[in-house]
Design a protein around this motif. Structure first.
Motif, short mmCIF file in Angstrom:
data_model
loop_
_atom_site.label_atom_id
_atom_site.label_comp_id
_atom_site.label_asym_id
_atom_site.label_seq_id
_atom_site.Cartn_x
_atom_site.Cartn_y
_atom_site.Cartn_z
N ALA A 51 0.95 -1.33 0.07
CA ALA A 51 -0.21 0.12 -0.25
C ALA A 51 0.75 0.95 0.69
CB ALA A 51 -1.06 0.02 1.47
N ILE A 52 1.74 1.68 0.66
CA ILE A 52 2.85 2.16 0.48
C ILE A 52 3.86 2.43 -0.32
CG2 ILE A 52 5.41 3.19 2.23
CD1 ILE A 52 2.89 3.69 3.09
N TRP A 98 11.85 0.18 -0.14
CA TRP A 98 11.05 0.34 0.73
C TRP A 98 11.21 -0.20 1.39
CZ3 TRP A 98 9.85 0.79 -4.34
CH2 TRP A 98 9.15 3.12 -5.00
N GLU A 99 11.08 -0.61 2.70
CA GLU A 99 11.38 -2.04 3.75
C GLU A 99 10.61 -1.33 5.21
OE1 GLU A 99 14.73 -2.45 4.89
OE2 GLU A 99 15.60 -0.19 5.70
N ILE A 100 10.06 -2.77 6.05
CA ILE A 100 9.24 -2.38 7.17
C ILE A 100 10.05 -2.30 7.86
CG2 ILE A 100 8.06 -3.61 8.56
CD1 ILE A 100 6.55 -2.92 6.83
N VAL A 101 10.56 -1.29 9.05
CA VAL A 101 11.56 -1.47 10.08
C VAL A 101 11.24 -1.04 11.31
CG1 VAL A 101 12.98 0.70 8.63
CG2 VAL A 101 11.45 1.37 9.88
N LEU A 137 10.06 2.29 5.65
CA LEU A 137 10.52 3.68 5.48
C LEU A 137 10.64 3.42 3.90
CD1 LEU A 137 13.22 5.24 5.80
CD2 LEU A 137 14.68 3.17 5.86
N PHE A 138 10.73 4.57 3.04
CA PHE A 138 10.90 4.60 1.97
C PHE A 138 12.47 5.48 1.70
CE2 PHE A 138 9.76 7.86 -1.64
CZ PHE A 138 10.32 7.11 -2.84
N ARG A 139 13.23 5.05 0.74
CA ARG A 139 14.70 5.93 0.72
C ARG A 139 13.98 6.34 -0.99
NH1 ARG A 139 18.91 7.08 -2.69
NH2 ARG A 139 20.59 7.05 -1.21
N GLN A 199 14.89 10.27 3.19
CA GLN A 199 14.35 8.93 3.68
C GLN A 199 12.72 9.26 4.88
OE1 GLN A 199 16.87 7.53 6.98
NE2 GLN A 199 19.13 7.77 5.15
N VAL A 200 11.78 8.36 4.41
CA VAL A 200 10.79 8.97 4.39
C VAL A 200 10.11 7.73 4.73
CG1 VAL A 200 8.64 9.61 3.90
CG2 VAL A 200 10.43 10.42 2.71
N ARG A 201 9.39 8.40 6.66
CA ARG A 201 8.91 6.75 7.39
C ARG A 201 7.84 7.03 7.19
NH1 ARG A 201 13.65 7.52 8.98
NH2 ARG A 201 15.39 5.76 9.22
#
Length: 126
Positions: free
Chosen positions: A39-40, A64-67, A77-79, A85-87
């Protein structure tokens, strides 16, 4: 109303409540990490239509990763290709999501952006 009828009604209402609780009626299950991550990604690509092509080109590190993840909240987290770095902080029960941003070399810490949305609006359509 007589006593027997009152008791019968109370018992029936109690049984309905118990049955509804057992079947999970009216309750939505919490989203999985995989659903939230998808979804993100969908949200990001909706907001920036060129992003999918940029990510697929491989010229810039984009991911994108689940942090973090627990029963109440997940953080994705979206790099960005810009280095930002957008959380995304996601309430699992409601889907309400707010964002923070950290830009190495420009900001000194993660800052809330003021942008929010409901992640459920961006779940991939089957």
């Amino acid at each position: 109303m007589n006593k027997k009828l009152s008791r019968a009604i109370a018992f029936a209402l109690l049984m309905l409540a118990v049955m509804a609780g057992l079947c999970g009626c009216g309750k939505e299950s919490a989203a999985t990490d995989e659903q939230l991550l998808a979804a993100i990604k969908n949200y990001c690509c909706t907001m920036n239509p060129d992003l999918e092509d940029i990510a697929n080109a491989g010229e810039y590190p984009v991911y994108w990763e689940i942090v973090s993840s627990d029963e109440q909240e997940a953080v994705v987290l979206f790099r960005s290709y810009t280095g930002a770095q957008v959380r995304y902080y996601i309430d699992r029960a409601t889907g309400e999501t707010y964002m923070t941003e950290f830009v190495p070399g420009i900001t000194t810490e993660e800052q809330r952006t003021g942008e929010s949305f409901n992640v459920k609006d961006y779940f991939p359509k089957d």
